[in-house]
Structures are given as structure tokens and as C-alpha cells.
Design a protein around this motif. Structure first.
Motif, PDB file in Angstrom:
ATOM      1  N   ALA A  51       2.938 -16.176 -17.479  1.00  0.00           N
ATOM      2  CA  ALA A  51       3.138 -17.460 -18.146  1.00  0.00           C
ATOM      3  C   ALA A  51       4.387 -18.142 -17.611  1.00  0.00           C
ATOM      4  O   ALA A  51       4.607 -19.325 -17.870  1.00  0.00           O
ATOM      5  CB  ALA A  51       3.268 -17.256 -19.651  1.00  0.00           C
ATOM      6  N   LEU A  52       5.193 -17.397 -16.867  1.00  0.00           N
ATOM      7  CA  LEU A  52       6.457 -17.895 -16.335  1.00  0.00           C
ATOM      8  C   LEU A  52       6.679 -17.249 -14.979  1.00  0.00           C
ATOM      9  O   LEU A  52       6.411 -16.053 -14.799  1.00  0.00           O
ATOM     10  CB  LEU A  52       7.596 -17.531 -17.297  1.00  0.00           C
ATOM     11  CG  LEU A  52       8.986 -18.097 -17.051  1.00  0.00           C
ATOM     12  CD1 LEU A  52       8.975 -19.621 -17.170  1.00  0.00           C
ATOM     13  CD2 LEU A  52       9.977 -17.506 -18.060  1.00  0.00           C
ATOM     14  N   ARG A  53       7.131 -18.039 -14.041  1.00  0.00           N
ATOM     15  CA  ARG A  53       7.435 -17.495 -12.706  1.00  0.00           C
ATOM     16  C   ARG A  53       8.925 -17.186 -12.628  1.00  0.00           C
ATOM     17  O   ARG A  53       9.752 -18.044 -12.934  1.00  0.00           O
ATOM     18  CB  ARG A  53       7.055 -18.499 -11.627  1.00  0.00           C
ATOM     19  CG  ARG A  53       7.100 -17.915 -10.216  1.00  0.00           C
ATOM     20  CD  ARG A  53       6.642 -18.937  -9.184  1.00  0.00           C
ATOM     21  NE  ARG A  53       6.587 -18.352  -7.860  1.00  0.00           N
ATOM     22  CZ  ARG A  53       5.519 -17.759  -7.333  1.00  0.00           C
ATOM     23  NH1 ARG A  53       4.402 -17.709  -8.049  1.00  0.00           N
ATOM     24  NH2 ARG A  53       5.561 -17.241  -6.119  1.00  0.00           N
ATOM     25  N   PRO A  54       9.283 -15.968 -12.238  1.00  0.00           N
ATOM     26  CA  PRO A  54      10.716 -15.641 -12.162  1.00  0.00           C
ATOM     27  C   PRO A  54      11.428 -16.478 -11.117  1.00  0.00           C
ATOM     28  O   PRO A  54      10.844 -16.872 -10.099  1.00  0.00           O
ATOM     29  CB  PRO A  54      10.711 -14.148 -11.780  1.00  0.00           C
ATOM     30  CG  PRO A  54       9.367 -13.893 -11.182  1.00  0.00           C
ATOM     31  CD  PRO A  54       8.425 -14.842 -11.846  1.00  0.00           C
ATOM     32  N   SER A  55      12.699 -16.763 -11.376  1.00  0.00           N
ATOM     33  CA  SER A  55      13.509 -17.496 -10.397  1.00  0.00           C
ATOM     34  C   SER A  55      13.791 -16.633  -9.179  1.00  0.00           C
ATOM     35  O   SER A  55      13.909 -17.135  -8.055  1.00  0.00           O
ATOM     36  CB  SER A  55      14.829 -17.936 -11.050  1.00  0.00           C
ATOM     37  OG  SER A  55      14.572 -18.706 -12.208  1.00  0.00           O
ATOM     38  N   SER A  56      13.912 -15.341  -9.402  1.00  0.00           N
ATOM     39  CA  SER A  56      14.073 -14.387  -8.303  1.00  0.00           C
ATOM     40  C   SER A  56      13.631 -13.018  -8.799  1.00  0.00           C
ATOM     41  O   SER A  56      13.483 -12.783  -9.994  1.00  0.00           O
ATOM     42  CB  SER A  56      15.527 -14.339  -7.811  1.00  0.00           C
ATOM     43  OG  SER A  56      16.401 -13.921  -8.851  1.00  0.00           O
ATOM     44  N   GLY A  57      13.433 -12.107  -7.853  1.00  0.00           N
ATOM     45  CA  GLY A  57      12.940 -10.788  -8.212  1.00  0.00           C
ATOM     46  C   GLY A  57      11.424 -10.764  -8.260  1.00  0.00           C
ATOM     47  O   GLY A  57      10.753 -11.783  -8.073  1.00  0.00           O
ATOM     48  N   THR A  58      10.884  -9.587  -8.514  1.00  0.00           N
ATOM     49  CA  THR A  58       9.433  -9.409  -8.493  1.00  0.00           C
ATOM     50  C   THR A  58       8.967  -8.564  -9.677  1.00  0.00           C
ATOM     51  O   THR A  58       9.726  -7.777 -10.244  1.00  0.00           O
ATOM     52  CB  THR A  58       8.966  -8.713  -7.203  1.00  0.00           C
ATOM     53  OG1 THR A  58       9.650  -7.449  -7.073  1.00  0.00           O
ATOM     54  CG2 THR A  58       9.245  -9.562  -5.978  1.00  0.00           C
ATOM     55  N   VAL A  59       7.700  -8.767 -10.022  1.00  0.00           N
ATOM     56  CA  VAL A  59       6.990  -7.889 -10.954  1.00  0.00           C
ATOM     57  C   VAL A  59       5.924  -7.180 -10.137  1.00  0.00           C
ATOM     58  O   VAL A  59       5.070  -7.834  -9.516  1.00  0.00           O
ATOM     59  CB  VAL A  59       6.345  -8.678 -12.099  1.00  0.00           C
ATOM     60  CG1 VAL A  59       5.558  -7.735 -13.012  1.00  0.00           C
ATOM     61  CG2 VAL A  59       7.394  -9.435 -12.901  1.00  0.00           C
ATOM     62  N   ARG A  60       5.962  -5.865 -10.124  1.00  0.00           N
ATOM     63  CA  ARG A  60       5.005  -5.094  -9.327  1.00  0.00           C
ATOM     64  C   ARG A  60       4.085  -4.284 -10.236  1.00  0.00           C
ATOM     65  O   ARG A  60       4.535  -3.656 -11.192  1.00  0.00           O
ATOM     66  CB  ARG A  60       5.732  -4.156  -8.366  1.00  0.00           C
ATOM     67  CG  ARG A  60       6.570  -4.890  -7.331  1.00  0.00           C
ATOM     68  CD  ARG A  60       7.083  -3.977  -6.226  1.00  0.00           C
ATOM     69  NE  ARG A  60       7.847  -4.723  -5.244  1.00  0.00           N
ATOM     70  CZ  ARG A  60       7.305  -5.420  -4.253  1.00  0.00           C
ATOM     71  NH1 ARG A  60       5.994  -5.432  -4.109  1.00  0.00           N
ATOM     72  NH2 ARG A  60       8.073  -6.090  -3.406  1.00  0.00           N
ATOM     73  N   VAL A  61       2.803  -4.328  -9.910  1.00  0.00           N
ATOM     74  CA  VAL A  61       1.814  -3.458 -10.555  1.00  0.00           C
ATOM     75  C   VAL A  61       1.323  -2.515  -9.461  1.00  0.00           C
ATOM     76  O   VAL A  61       0.742  -2.953  -8.471  1.00  0.00           O
ATOM     77  CB  VAL A  61       0.672  -4.263 -11.188  1.00  0.00           C
ATOM     78  CG1 VAL A  61       1.165  -5.020 -12.401  1.00  0.00           C
ATOM     79  CG2 VAL A  61       0.043  -5.246 -10.209  1.00  0.00           C
ATOM     80  N   GLY A  62       1.603  -1.241  -9.624  1.00  0.00           N
ATOM     81  CA  GLY A  62       1.411  -0.331  -8.508  1.00  0.00           C
ATOM     82  C   GLY A  62       2.342  -0.757  -7.382  1.00  0.00           C
ATOM     83  O   GLY A  62       3.539  -0.949  -7.578  1.00  0.00           O
ATOM     84  N   GLU A  63       1.787  -0.960  -6.205  1.00  0.00           N
ATOM     85  CA  GLU A  63       2.587  -1.407  -5.059  1.00  0.00           C
ATOM     86  C   GLU A  63       2.453  -2.906  -4.810  1.00  0.00           C
ATOM     87  O   GLU A  63       2.995  -3.427  -3.843  1.00  0.00           O
ATOM     88  CB  GLU A  63       2.150  -0.641  -3.795  1.00  0.00           C
ATOM     89  CG  GLU A  63       2.378   0.859  -3.870  1.00  0.00           C
ATOM     90  CD  GLU A  63       3.840   1.211  -4.097  1.00  0.00           C
ATOM     91  OE1 GLU A  63       4.706   0.563  -3.477  1.00  0.00           O
ATOM     92  OE2 GLU A  63       4.108   2.126  -4.887  1.00  0.00           O
ATOM     93  N   ARG A  64       1.718  -3.609  -5.679  1.00  0.00           N
ATOM     94  CA  ARG A  64       1.416  -5.021  -5.421  1.00  0.00           C
ATOM     95  C   ARG A  64       2.345  -5.949  -6.189  1.00  0.00           C
ATOM     96  O   ARG A  64       2.686  -5.696  -7.339  1.00  0.00           O
ATOM     97  CB  ARG A  64      -0.038  -5.319  -5.809  1.00  0.00           C
ATOM     98  CG  ARG A  64      -1.066  -4.517  -5.025  1.00  0.00           C
ATOM     99  CD  ARG A  64      -2.460  -4.733  -5.576  1.00  0.00           C
ATOM    100  NE  ARG A  64      -2.588  -4.201  -6.931  1.00  0.00           N
ATOM    101  CZ  ARG A  64      -3.672  -4.332  -7.685  1.00  0.00           C
ATOM    102  NH1 ARG A  64      -4.713  -5.005  -7.224  1.00  0.00           N
ATOM    103  NH2 ARG A  64      -3.716  -3.809  -8.894  1.00  0.00           N
ATOM    104  N   ASP A  65       2.730  -7.030  -5.532  1.00  0.00           N
ATOM    105  CA  ASP A  65       3.488  -8.098  -6.171  1.00  0.00           C
ATOM    106  C   ASP A  65       2.516  -8.885  -7.038  1.00  0.00           C
ATOM    107  O   ASP A  65       1.535  -9.461  -6.537  1.00  0.00           O
ATOM    108  CB  ASP A  65       4.105  -8.997  -5.094  1.00  0.00           C
ATOM    109  CG  ASP A  65       4.965 -10.119  -5.671  1.00  0.00           C
ATOM    110  OD1 ASP A  65       4.821 -10.442  -6.878  1.00  0.00           O
ATOM    111  OD2 ASP A  65       5.761 -10.698  -4.913  1.00  0.00           O
TER     112      ASP A  65
END
Length: 257
Positions: A51-65
Motif C-alpha cells: 500500500a506504500l512504497r518505501p523511500s529506500s530499502g527493500t521488502v524481500r519474500v524469499g529471495e525476491r524483491d
């Protein structure tokens, strides 16, 4: 499937809401985010369910962004129950629950027999099957909470994200819901305000303050009298639950004691 927040930051209108947050949730683990109002908990969750895109950094599920996945694929992987996830139209309970199958359907495709049985089974688990033909707008707050959780569960996600899911629930349904999360086998990231419920339900806790992660570990490692005083501004004694051994907080209403 593992969930990982790597150096996540969110800046909105010049305000830093989440700052360099790194937190992992292992497969099948229940991790709770706790902290005072305005500490960034819900903002961090919004990045996980896109619902929101981070300004920086990542959210990973398994090895995927997560941000690189097609929306349909991420909706099949991550389901969310949010504070503002209400229903504006008076659909029936069974119609709202069935909406959880949307990421798996094409156009106006009808539910299969297995999917109808899945919806019925989840409604049974959450004690809302008897409400199936009620309009969702006629329900109490607690009943509606369980309907929204059912919608998330029939999505059959690998990762479940919940923002204050025990709001409006009576004690019985709070305990049943959190017990179900513990036994679900899903990877769960949940925001809870009740620290005693969080200690009982979560394998690990992350404590946020002013957008930063200030502590992370098991409930016994995190919930100390010093941390509760420093982060939440209250005095508390920490005792072991007589049945489970989980840390439980006894609050002092007198700030001088």
C-alpha cells in the motif's frame, strides 16, 4: 517462505516515519511489532502489503524483491488484514470472505467447489459461519474483524500481515485468533498493542520507537522493566505466566512507584 525487511525507510512530506528498519520473519514464525502510537508500525506493514512504497530499502519474500513481483503474484503470496480494511458496501459475510479468492480468479470466474468449501471451512474456524447471509455493515466491530481475517485466510497466502487484529474482539476471540496464528504454519508479521498478548502469541518481537527498531528478540529478552519504561513511559513488573512461563507485565498506575 521467509519475509525480510532490509534497511527500510519511509519519508513522507519531509517527515521520517520509518528509519533504516531491518527485521526478519522466518518461515512459519510469528513476529510481533510493538511500540507507542506513531512509532512507525503500521507504516512498515503498509510497505509489506504494497500500500506504500518505501523511500529506500527493500521488502524481500524469499529471495525476491516484493516490489518487482507482479501485483497478482504478490497478492497470492502476502495477505493483509489492515486497520482501514473495512467494507463500504453491504455485501453479505460470505461475499466478503469470497473476495479473498480474487487473486486466484480471472475476470468473473466463479468459485470452484474446493474454493467454496475453503470459504466455509475458514468461516467455521473463525466462528462466523452463522453470519454468512448477514450484511457485513450490520455486524459488530468484533464480528467484522473476524470476517476480514477470514477474507485474508481464504487468499491462501504464504505470508500474513495483520495490523491490530485483536481490536474490538472479546477475550475469547482474542485468544482463539492468536492461538490460530500460532498454529497456522504461516509466516506472520503482526502489530499488537497489548504487550501481554504479544508475549504469549509471538515467537519474537520487534520494538519500534520514533521509526527506529530499538530492540528485537524473544519476548523474554525484549520485555524488560527498563525497556517498557524507556519506550512506553510506564512502570511495570515482569512476571512469568504461571501456566506457560511467558513474560507478563503488571503495570503500576502510580508513576512514583
Amino acid at each position: 517462505m521467509d519475509l525480510r525487511l532490509d534497511a527500510l525507510s519511509v519519508v513522507t512530506d519531509g517527515r521520517s516515519l520509518v528509519r533504516d528498519l531491518s527485521l526478519g520473519v522466518a518461515h512459519g514464525q510469528v513476529v510481533g511489532l510493538v511500540g507507542p502510537n506513531g512509532s512507525g508500525k503500521s507504516t512498515a506493514l503498509r510497505c509489506v502489503y504494497r500500500a506504500l512504497r518505501p523511500s529506500s530499502g527493500t521488502v524481500r519474500v524469499g529471495e525476491r524483491d516484493l516490489t518487482r513481483l507482479p501485483l497478482r503474484d504478490s497478492a497470492r503470496t502476502v495477505a493483509a488484514m489492515t486497520q482501514d480494511g473495512g467494507v463500504d458496501f453491504d455485501f453479505t459475510v460470505e461475499e466478503v470472505v469470497a473476495l479473498g479468492r480474487a487473486p486466484h480468479l480471472r475476470g468473473n470466474q466463479a468459485l470452484s467447489r474446493r474454493e467454496r468449501e475453503l470459504c466455509a471451512s475458514v468461516m467455521d474456524r473463525l466462528d462466523i459461519r452463522h453470519l454468512a447471509h448477514r450484511g457485513v455493515l450490520t455486524l459488530s466491530g468484533g464480528e467484522r474483524q473476524r470476517v476480514l481475517l477470514a477474507r485474508a485466510l481464504v487468499q491462501e497466502p504464504e505470508i500474513l500481515v495483520l495490523d491490530e487484529p485483536t481490536n474490538h474482539l472479546d477475550v475469547r476471540h482474542q485468544v482463539e485468533l492468536l492461538s490460530m496464528l500460532r498454529g497456522s504454519g504461516l509466516t506472520v508479521l503482526v502489530v499488537l498493542h497489548d504487550l501481554n498478548l504479544a508475549a504469549a502469541a509471538c515467537d519474537r518481537l520487534g520494538v519500534l520507537s520514533h521509526g527506529r527498531l530499538v530492540a528485537s528478540g524473544t519476548p523474554a529478552e525484549v520485555l524488560t522493566t527498563r525497556l517498557v519504561a524507556d519506550v512506553f513511559g510506564v512502570r511495570a513488573s515482569v512476571v512469568a505466566h504461571p501456566l506457560t512461563g511467558d513474560p507478563q507485565l503488571l503495570y503500576s498506575l502510580d508513576p512514583t512507584r
